[in-house]
Design a protein around this motif. Structure first.
Motif, mmCIF file in Angstrom:
data_model
loop_
_atom_site.group_PDB
_atom_site.id
_atom_site.type_symbol
_atom_site.label_atom_id
_atom_site.label_comp_id
_atom_site.label_asym_id
_atom_site.label_seq_id
_atom_site.Cartn_x
_atom_site.Cartn_y
_atom_site.Cartn_z
ATOM 1 N N PHE A 141 39.797 -33.200 25.527
ATOM 2 C CA PHE A 141 40.323 -32.173 24.692
ATOM 3 C C PHE A 141 40.174 -32.798 23.420
ATOM 4 N N GLN A 144 36.182 -31.737 22.312
ATOM 5 C CA GLN A 144 36.032 -30.620 22.384
ATOM 6 C C GLN A 144 36.347 -29.580 21.413
ATOM 7 N N GLU A 145 38.339 -29.569 21.986
ATOM 8 C CA GLU A 145 39.238 -28.736 20.751
ATOM 9 C C GLU A 145 38.945 -28.326 19.228
ATOM 10 N N TYR A 150 30.696 -29.678 21.874
ATOM 11 C CA TYR A 150 30.508 -28.911 23.308
ATOM 12 C C TYR A 150 30.485 -30.301 24.135
#
Length: 160
Positions: A141, A144-145, A150
């Motif tokens: 998380f 990625q976020e 990615y």
């Protein structure tokens, strides 16, 4: 000179080259608008080089030595150390690196953390699985976020 000081001397040379790169060459190609930012891409490497050079100098000058002598590694009794665990962990790391892309981040990292704790001697299965899953999801998380990088979470056959 002791082995630890030789290693510190070699690392000092590497850290000096890294520090030179961080302090003098990394920021040369920055765009003009980035030169006004308080934090540059070289901020972390600069701090890391200062800390590493300091640690190498502490070892070189023997400032970390204490009155109590730590146990030295006896090369004649090498078979008594836990080399099997170390070799299995190294093999697990190589396997993790090879499986990261085809198996996906979530499965590979969870399996790596679970098997690594098993190799090191942990036998509380529920704790091992829960820590591995929670740590993997949190790291995924954040990367990625939060960072916007990615990472394929699932294997390609499952749509990752």
């Amino acid at each position: 000179m002791a082995l630890d000081r030789w290693i510190a001397l070699i690392l000092l040379g590497i850290c000096l080259a890294y520090g030179y790169t961080a302090w003098f060459t990394m920021d040369a190609g920055l765009a003009p608008f980035m030169k006004r930012n308080p934090i540059w891409p070289s901020t972390f490497p600069k701090g890391l080089s200062v800390l590493a050079i300091t640690a190498c100098l502490v070892i070189l000058f023997g400032l970390e030595k204490s009155e109590i002598k730590p146990a030295e590694i006896d090369y004649r009794r090498l078979h008594e150390y836990k080399l099997g665990q170390a070799i299995m962990l190294l093999c697990l790391m190589v396997t993790y690196a090879l499986c990261l892309r085809p198996a996906g981040f979530l499965f590979s990292t969870t399996a790596f953390l679970f098997l690594g704790s098993f190799i090191l001697g942990e036998r509380k299965w529920i704790l091992m699985i829960s820590v591995a899953v929670i740590a993997t999801v949190v790291v995924w998380f954040l990367v990625q976020e939060v960072l916007g990088i990615y990472m394929r979470p699932l294997p390609g056959m499952l749509g990752g």
